[in-house]
Design a protein around this motif. Sequence first.
Motif, PDB file in Angstrom:
ATOM      1  N   SER A 165       0.842  -1.206   0.000  1.00  0.00           N
ATOM      2  CA  SER A 165       0.000   0.000   0.000  1.00  0.00           C
ATOM      3  C   SER A 165       0.866   1.241   0.000  1.00  0.00           C
ATOM      4  O   SER A 165       0.573   2.225  -0.709  1.00  0.00           O
ATOM      5  N   LEU A 225       2.400   1.569  -3.398  1.00  0.00           N
ATOM      6  CA  LEU A 225       1.379   2.035  -4.332  1.00  0.00           C
ATOM      7  C   LEU A 225       1.121   3.521  -4.139  1.00  0.00           C
ATOM      8  O   LEU A 225       1.022   4.279  -5.119  1.00  0.00           O
ATOM      9  N   GLN A 226       1.034   3.915  -2.871  1.00  0.00           N
ATOM     10  CA  GLN A 226       0.799   5.332  -2.589  1.00  0.00           C
ATOM     11  C   GLN A 226       1.981   6.170  -3.084  1.00  0.00           C
ATOM     12  O   GLN A 226       1.792   7.256  -3.646  1.00  0.00           O
ATOM     13  N   GLU A 257       3.953   5.440  -5.557  1.00  0.00           N
ATOM     14  CA  GLU A 257       3.874   5.486  -7.016  1.00  0.00           C
ATOM     15  C   GLU A 257       2.787   6.455  -7.454  1.00  0.00           C
ATOM     16  O   GLU A 257       2.962   7.199  -8.419  1.00  0.00           O
ATOM     17  N   ARG A 258       1.687   6.472  -6.751  1.00  0.00           N
ATOM     18  CA  ARG A 258       0.612   7.414  -7.083  1.00  0.00           C
ATOM     19  C   ARG A 258       1.097   8.845  -6.876  1.00  0.00           C
ATOM     20  O   ARG A 258       0.813   9.735  -7.696  1.00  0.00           O
ATOM     21  N   ASN A 259       1.784   9.011  -5.758  1.00  0.00           N
ATOM     22  CA  ASN A 259       2.311  10.351  -5.485  1.00  0.00           C
ATOM     23  C   ASN A 259       3.301  10.764  -6.572  1.00  0.00           C
ATOM     24  O   ASN A 259       3.323  11.924  -6.997  1.00  0.00           O
ATOM     25  N   LYS A 260       4.129   9.842  -7.017  1.00  0.00           N
ATOM     26  CA  LYS A 260       5.085  10.150  -8.085  1.00  0.00           C
ATOM     27  C   LYS A 260       4.337  10.506  -9.364  1.00  0.00           C
ATOM     28  O   LYS A 260       4.723  11.426 -10.088  1.00  0.00           O
ATOM     29  N   LEU A 261       3.265   9.758  -9.655  1.00  0.00           N
ATOM     30  CA  LEU A 261       2.485  10.034 -10.852  1.00  0.00           C
ATOM     31  C   LEU A 261       1.814  11.406 -10.748  1.00  0.00           C
ATOM     32  O   LEU A 261       1.744  12.156 -11.730  1.00  0.00           O
ATOM     33  N   VAL A 262       1.336  11.694  -9.564  1.00  0.00           N
ATOM     34  CA  VAL A 262       0.689  12.989  -9.370  1.00  0.00           C
ATOM     35  C   VAL A 262       1.744  14.082  -9.534  1.00  0.00           C
ATOM     36  O   VAL A 262       1.501  15.119 -10.168  1.00  0.00           O
TER      37      VAL A 262
END
Length: 147
Positions: free
Chosen positions: A131, A134-135, A137-142
Amino acid sequence: KEFILDGFWKIAVDTISRKEAQLAEVRQKVTDLQAELATSHQQLAEQKASVEGIIFDSEHISVLGVHFGKGMFLLTTLVVVAALVTIIVGVTARLKMLQASVKDKAQVADSLTHEFEEYKRKALERQTKLSRELQNERNKLVELGRG
């Protein structure tokens, strides 16, 4: 001569009377002795019966109205006691085996519970780690999407 014959007759009758009296006395003694002998025989028979009863009582024992020889009674009692001891030993051994089995099963259950708890903890850690990743990676994508 008649006087002589009367005297002789009287003497003969007296002698016969005395002999009959003696004979009656002897017959009475014989009857008394026979009665005494019968009484003695009866007493002897009673004593024999008493002695036989005492011997029987000393050699036998009565249990629930059944007469046993003392040897047979002791043998029967010994067999019954041995059987009871064998049963008690068997039951005790069986109980110990069951206790050991229950203890082993409890240890296995504890071990499985511990392994399961360990697995749950590791799975939770892995899930938490995934988790976070994943978070991240999401933060990196954002951030890439903003930047």
